[in-house]
Motif scaffolding. Structure first.
Motif, mmCIF file in Angstrom:
data_model
loop_
_atom_site.group_PDB
_atom_site.id
_atom_site.type_symbol
_atom_site.label_atom_id
_atom_site.label_comp_id
_atom_site.label_asym_id
_atom_site.label_seq_id
_atom_site.Cartn_x
_atom_site.Cartn_y
_atom_site.Cartn_z
ATOM 1 N N ALA A 1 4.168 -10.396 -13.319
ATOM 2 C CA ALA A 1 3.370 -9.305 -13.888
ATOM 3 C C ALA A 1 3.472 -8.035 -13.066
ATOM 4 C CB ALA A 1 1.909 -9.735 -14.016
ATOM 5 N N ILE A 2 3.484 -8.162 -11.751
ATOM 6 C CA ILE A 2 3.417 -6.935 -10.931
ATOM 7 C C ILE A 2 4.496 -6.874 -9.857
ATOM 8 C CG2 ILE A 2 0.958 -6.481 -11.287
ATOM 9 C CD1 ILE A 2 0.458 -7.832 -8.555
ATOM 10 N N GLY A 3 5.456 -7.783 -9.927
ATOM 11 C CA GLY A 3 6.507 -7.812 -8.913
ATOM 12 C C GLY A 3 7.256 -6.497 -8.801
ATOM 13 N N ASP A 4 7.292 -5.741 -9.913
ATOM 14 C CA ASP A 4 8.049 -4.490 -9.921
ATOM 15 C C ASP A 4 7.280 -3.338 -9.279
ATOM 16 O OD1 ASP A 4 6.100 -4.606 -11.882
ATOM 17 O OD2 ASP A 4 7.138 -3.158 -13.172
ATOM 18 N N MET A 5 6.039 -3.588 -8.885
ATOM 19 C CA MET A 5 5.227 -2.472 -8.372
ATOM 20 C C MET A 5 5.487 -2.179 -6.903
ATOM 21 S SD MET A 5 1.545 -2.968 -10.229
ATOM 22 C CE MET A 5 0.839 -1.503 -9.480
ATOM 23 N N GLY A 6 6.157 -3.096 -6.245
ATOM 24 C CA GLY A 6 6.481 -2.868 -4.840
ATOM 25 C C GLY A 6 5.297 -3.035 -3.901
ATOM 26 N N LEU A 7 4.293 -3.793 -4.318
ATOM 27 C CA LEU A 7 3.169 -4.062 -3.423
ATOM 28 C C LEU A 7 3.605 -5.135 -2.426
ATOM 29 C CD1 LEU A 7 0.293 -4.387 -6.034
ATOM 30 C CD2 LEU A 7 0.730 -2.448 -4.541
ATOM 31 N N GLY A 8 2.929 -5.190 -1.307
ATOM 32 C CA GLY A 8 3.234 -6.223 -0.325
ATOM 33 C C GLY A 8 2.798 -7.584 -0.836
ATOM 34 N N TYR A 9 3.245 -8.636 -0.128
ATOM 35 C CA TYR A 9 2.907 -9.990 -0.546
ATOM 36 C C TYR A 9 1.397 -10.195 -0.594
ATOM 37 C CZ TYR A 9 1.867 -14.933 -0.067
ATOM 38 O OH TYR A 9 1.310 -16.166 -0.237
ATOM 39 N N LYS A 10 0.716 -9.662 0.448
ATOM 40 C CA LYS A 10 -0.730 -9.864 0.544
ATOM 41 C C LYS A 10 -1.466 -9.280 -0.654
ATOM 42 C CE LYS A 10 -2.617 -10.574 5.117
ATOM 43 N NZ LYS A 10 -3.128 -9.968 6.338
ATOM 44 N N ASP A 11 -1.120 -8.024 -0.966
ATOM 45 C CA ASP A 11 -1.797 -7.354 -2.080
ATOM 46 C C ASP A 11 -1.510 -8.065 -3.399
ATOM 47 O OD1 ASP A 11 -3.134 -5.466 -0.626
ATOM 48 O OD2 ASP A 11 -1.505 -3.995 -0.710
ATOM 49 N N GLU A 12 -0.261 -8.537 -3.544
ATOM 50 C CA GLU A 12 0.089 -9.279 -4.762
ATOM 51 C C GLU A 12 -0.746 -10.556 -4.857
ATOM 52 O OE1 GLU A 12 4.202 -10.316 -5.207
ATOM 53 O OE2 GLU A 12 4.784 -8.211 -5.517
ATOM 54 N N ASP A 13 -0.766 -11.271 -3.722
ATOM 55 C CA ASP A 13 -1.439 -12.569 -3.698
ATOM 56 C C ASP A 13 -2.928 -12.430 -4.024
ATOM 57 O OD1 ASP A 13 -1.103 -15.446 -3.008
ATOM 58 O OD2 ASP A 13 -2.689 -14.953 -1.569
ATOM 59 N N ARG A 14 -3.501 -11.302 -3.588
ATOM 60 C CA ARG A 14 -4.930 -11.106 -3.783
ATOM 61 C C ARG A 14 -5.327 -10.904 -5.243
ATOM 62 N NH1 ARG A 14 -5.824 -7.240 1.083
ATOM 63 N NH2 ARG A 14 -6.044 -8.766 2.749
#
Lengths: 626, 359
Positions: free
Chosen positions: A150-163
């Motif tokens: 869903a958001i892998g393309d946003m370039g957020l870090g792993y932590k922010d994605e995981d949250r």
């Protein structure tokens, strides 16, 4: 879209995950959305005392349960219809709370070898794969993967994605139970929108992904969405509220209606700290909060403020109340207003800080040196904390006596819809300070002269001609001078007791919450057991039992009519989350063979267990008689 | 509209007209209660000097509050014709903090002893100084528990034989002034019961200081620890053993004013004035120098020059600086919130952010 909607009268769901998985937030957001839809509901947040208990382990599991429905909902539900588990530890800790045939939504990423080991499943055992969950409807989703997509393309870090994982399951549950997303989207925009718009955006995308997953995924294609209609609540405007939030609002409202400044002296302790956090925000209402160096200083500072003419408040939980004991005794002796808030937790000693219990009642009644009578009130539900906090302030000010407000962790953190009052509907609290005096014209001021309710005047510094001294030494009647006279001590002890007892004229009489005014069985409760008792009594009455329910909110003194009311029943049963405290007070005060039902497991009574206990007790009684 | 409470109105209505204060005398501050300390107790002089100092404060009686803990000295408020509270053991600083923070218009005095403040209430004592609440604290130090009939206190010297230490105390005592400076006290001073003139001067200085004023008063317990401070109070030994500090003046003492203290770097030493040293060589007292205040506070049982010579015990103001008071900060925050956060709308607060209507 789903095939066909199913309509349910009530649903219980439970979110469970690691402490860091955001289960409490997920639960609260689901609660708010559900409340806004007009369902009645009750919640039970359960979390470890550790801030970040070891990740992936059973002690680190944090859960949030709520029951919502189109009927009156009074408890967070015994067993759940649906259980969300973010990892294997969450499943292990919570499976016993799921109904047979209930739905498990499992994040498979939390069931890898590492997580299974951390949850202490035997080597090679994966409950998702070994058939042990065959009695349930198991829905497996790799939430981590879904989030990545869903958001892998946003370039957020792993932590922010995981949250954002929790937003996926929240979105999915919104679809399952036909709830709209807007309230949660508004929340995310408000929380992150300004400072971190990309985080708000990511969370919203994941939330929607969860929702659409429900709509489109094949595993759900045969499954219907569940609808829970609006509850038939009394007409009016509602909000959702937790006990500690309602307590804070009740205090602010009381200060406003007394037109007085309020001073909270406190020390952080679970589960009372939210009272400090809440009141600290309301300075513009004339409220001062003081985070003292310890519990004793917290209570003492509130007494100092009260001596100066503020509403002195101190808040804590059992261990802190024990430390405040001597200072509370001082307030009894000084005959100054003081509101002591005890958000009870499981004891003794440090006990279980985040788990609920009602075991500080005897401490409140007797837990000081000497004969030290004071007033005790106890809210019966989260929203009731508002009214009882208001009442605590009112009777403390009107009777110049300390009041202990006994809430508990379940009420404090649990929430319910609240038909809130308007300021104009609240009564004023009238306070009058002693007036200035002038030596030539007026009688000398006598600090311990009383009115017909045995209440002395509040004589505050800054008032000319009434300079006087108070203290912890026994007071001479009328003058307030130090006295060791035997007859005077007897007299003052009686006066302090009678003053407490006379408060019964200034509180409502005890009502029967449900059932007849006289009859066979009376269930007498107090505090957070209200919802469970009410639900059980409702069921038993429908089944034909002659049973009534009365719930005490004023415990010291007891309402004037309590004795008469109790004696109108053949059997009085007192369920409590302790080892038998109110029941002992009732037995000794009224000489009736009241019977206890007790449980101390850090959780409220389940409806079915309480019902069974009552049936057992009633059965025994009947058996003995026949 | 900002919130105007009963107290705001009360304070305004009852504001004392300071220009028309009655012509108080010390006697006006004496209550109708019989004073019940032992005959000859040092507390009597302290009571008298406090009563004598009161008319000079320029404060109306009704605006003065004395708060005490437990112990002989803590009976003090009963004897003052002001507002007063005799509270519980060690907690007077906490009670005073609540009072002063909620009623900054009042002049608040804390009366406490070495047992009350250095033992059971040591935490509150230190926290009060750290916060710098604008109150005055008079610490009656007699180095003994008097009211409980003679046990050693946290101020008693090592080796002291008392009822509870028949073989001598092995407890290392507190140094009250060093403790106060360590807690970041903004006003730290010492006086003694047997020098009433200086005592009264120190009481007045304490009042003038904005922030917590900590005045330690050596007080003789005639029954359980008689003569504990005789070296400093006896007129014969006082000149050698005590040094009176004056801001901007060199540290001179001795009967003939012939001795002084000089600093060798950060190392103080006692010198004799004459051929080798003149007054110009001596340490000049600076109340605002915290390093020097710490050194002075250590003139406490430390032999000078390693030759068994004691430093003279300092009396007067060791340290006095201006720093923000806690109570002012609290009041300012509340005021700021009232002025900037718009109307205190209770209905809006109760309603919260999300509501729904059931019809």
């Amino acid at each position: 879209m789903s095939t066909k909607d199913q309509v349910h009268e009530d649903v219980t769901i439970r979110f469970a995950g690691d402490s860091g998985d955001g289960m409490q937030l997920t639960g609260s957001l689901f609660t708010n959305t559900t409340a806004l839809l007009g369902n009645d509901l009750r919640t039970l947040p359960e979390f470890p005392a550790e801030i970040r208990a070891p990740q992936g382990t059973v002690p680190g599991v944090s859960s949030f349960q709520l029951q919502f429905g189109s009927r009156k909902i009074l408890t967070p539900g015994d067993e759940c219809d649906a259980l969300v588990v973010m990892n294997s530890a969450a499943l292990k800790a919570n499976l016993s709370l799921l109904k047979k045939g209930g739905t498990i939504i499992a994040n498979t990423a939390g069931f890898d070898k590492k997580n299974l080991n951390l949850a202490k499943y035997p080597e090679g055992v994966n409950p998702l794969e070994d058939g042990s969950l065959d009695d349930y409807e198991l829905i497996e989703i790799d939430v981590n993967k879904m989030v990545k997509e869903a958001i892998g393309d946003m370039g957020l870090g792993y932590k922010d994605e995981d949250r954002t994982k929790n937003m996926f399951v929240l979105g999915l549950l919104y679809w399952m139970y036909s709830r709209p997303l807007d309230s949660t989207i508004d929340f995310l925009n408000l929380k992150f929108g300004k400072k971190k718009p990309e985080i708000a955006d990511a969370n919203i995308r994941v939330l929607k992904a969860g929702y659409y997953y429900g709509e489109t995924a094949e595993i759900f294609s045969s499954r219907s969405q569940i609808t829970v209609e609006q509850a038939d609540l009394e007409p009016g405007t509602y909000r959702n509220i937790t006990g500690n939030e309602a307590l804070v609002l009740g205090l602010v409202a009381a200060a406003r209606k007394a037109n007085m400044p309020m001073f909270l002296g406190t020390y952080p302790i679970t589960p009372a700290s939210d009272v400090l956090h809440g009141l600290a925000q309301h300075k513009k209402f004339g409220i001062t909060t003081f985070q003292a160096e310890d519990e004793i200083a917290a209570c003492s500072s509130a007494i100092g403020a009260s001596f100066g003419g503020s509403i002195g408040v101190t808040s804590s939980s059992g261990p802190g109340i024990a430390l405040k004991g001597e200072a509370i005794g001082l307030a009894v002796m000084l005959e100054l207003p003081l509101v002591v808030l005890n958000i009870q937790r499981a004891g003794p000693s440090t006990g279980m800080p985040t788990k609920t219990e009602q075991a500080d009642l005897m401490q409140a009644v007797y837990g000081r040196n000497g004969e030290s009578p004071l007033l005790i009130v106890a809210p019966s539900s989260p929203a009731d904390c508002f009214e009882m906090a208001f009442e605590a302030v009112r009777i403390s000010l009107e009777h110049m006596t300390p009041v202990i407000f006994l809430s508990d962790g379940y009420i404090a953190n649990g929430s319910e819809p609240w038909k809130f009052p308007k300021e104009s509907e609240l009564a004023n609290i009238n306070v009058e300070f002693e007036k200035p005096r002038h030596a030539e014209e007026d009688e000398p001021f006598m600090p311990y002269r009383r009115d017909d309710r045995l209440v002395r005047k509040w004589a505050i510094p800054g008032t000319e001609g009434i300079e006087h001294r108070v203290g912890g030494l026994e007071k001479e009647d009328v003058t307030g001078n130090v006295s060791y006279d035997p007859d005077n001590h007897q007299k003052m002890t009686n006066i302090r007791r009678d003053k407490r007892d006379l408060v019964a004229n200034n509180i409502p009489e005890q009502n029967i919450d449900q059932g007849n005014e006289t009859g066979d069985v009376l269930i007498l409760g107090w505090g957070g057991t209200y919802g469970s008792i009410k639900t059980v009594v409702h069921q038993l009455r429908r089944e034909g039992m002659d049973i009534s329910h009365a719930h005490l909110r004023y415990i010291n003194p007891f309402p004037k009519n309590l004795e008469k009311l109790l004696k109108g029943f053949n059997q009085v049963i007192v369920p409590e989350i302790n080892d038998g405290q109110l029941v002992r007070l009732i037995r000794s005060e009224f000489l009736i063979p009241a019977m206890p039902i007790n449980k101390v497991k850090g959780r409220p009574f389940g409806v079915s267990e309480l019902k069974q206990e009552i049936l057992d007790l009633v059965g025994e009684e009947t058996a003995t008689k026949s | 509209m900002s919130v105007q409470t009963l107290i705001d109105n009360f304070v305004k209505e009852n504001e004392a007209d300071l220009t028309a204060l009655p012509d108080y005398s010390g006697k006006d501050f004496s209550s109708d209660q019989d004073v019940r300390w032992c005959p000859g107790c040092g507390d009597y002089t302290i009571l008298k000097q406090v009563q004598n100092a009161m008319p000079e404060l320029g404060i109306a009686k009704k605006d003065i509050v004395f708060i005490s803990g437990i112990g002989c000295s803590s009976r003090f408020p009963y004897y003052m014709d002001t507002f007063g509270m005799h509270s519980i053991h060690g907690r007077a600083p906490a009670i005073a903090t609540g009072l002063k923070t909620s009623r900054p218009d009042l002049t608040v005095w804390i009366i406490t002893g070495d047992g009350d403040s250095l033992s059971i209430g040591a935490n509150h004592f230190a926290q009060l100084l750290r916060r710098n609440v604008n109150v005055n604290l008079l610490l009656f130090n007699n180095e003994i528990y008097g009211l409980t009939k003679g046990q050693y206190s946290p101020a008693s010297p090592k080796g002291m034989v008392t009822k509870s230490t028949p073989y001598g105390s092995i407890d290392n005592p507190f140094n009250p002034l060093a403790l106060s400076l360590g807690a970041d006290g903004s006003f730290v001073a010492r006086a003694m019961d047997r020098d009433p003139k200086h005592l009264k001067e120190m009481i007045l200085r304490s009042h003038k200081h904005q922030g917590t004023s900590m005045l330690e008063i050596y007080q003789n317990c005639i029954v359980f620890n008689d003569g504990a401070f005789e070296l400093f109070t006896d007129k014969k030994t006082r000149p050698q053993e005590a040094i009176y500090l004056e801001h901007g003046e060199p540290l001179v003492f001795g009967k003939e004013k012939d001795r002084g203290v000089r600093l060798d770097g950060l190392k103080p030493e006692v010198v004799t004035l004459g051929d080798d040293f003149s007054k110009d060589d001596l340490w000049v007292h600076d109340e605002q120098d915290s390093t020097k205040a710490h050194l002075l506070s250590k003139f406490f049982e430390h032999p000078a020059n390693g030759e068994g010579v004691q430093f003279p015990r300092p009396f007067g103001v060791l340290y006095a600086i201006d720093r923000p008071c806690y109570d002012e900060g609290v009041v300012a925050q509340v005021q700021h919130a009232k002025e900037t956060q718009g109307e205190a709308n209770l209905d809006a607060l109760i309603q919260g952010n999300e509501t729904w209507v059931v019809k």
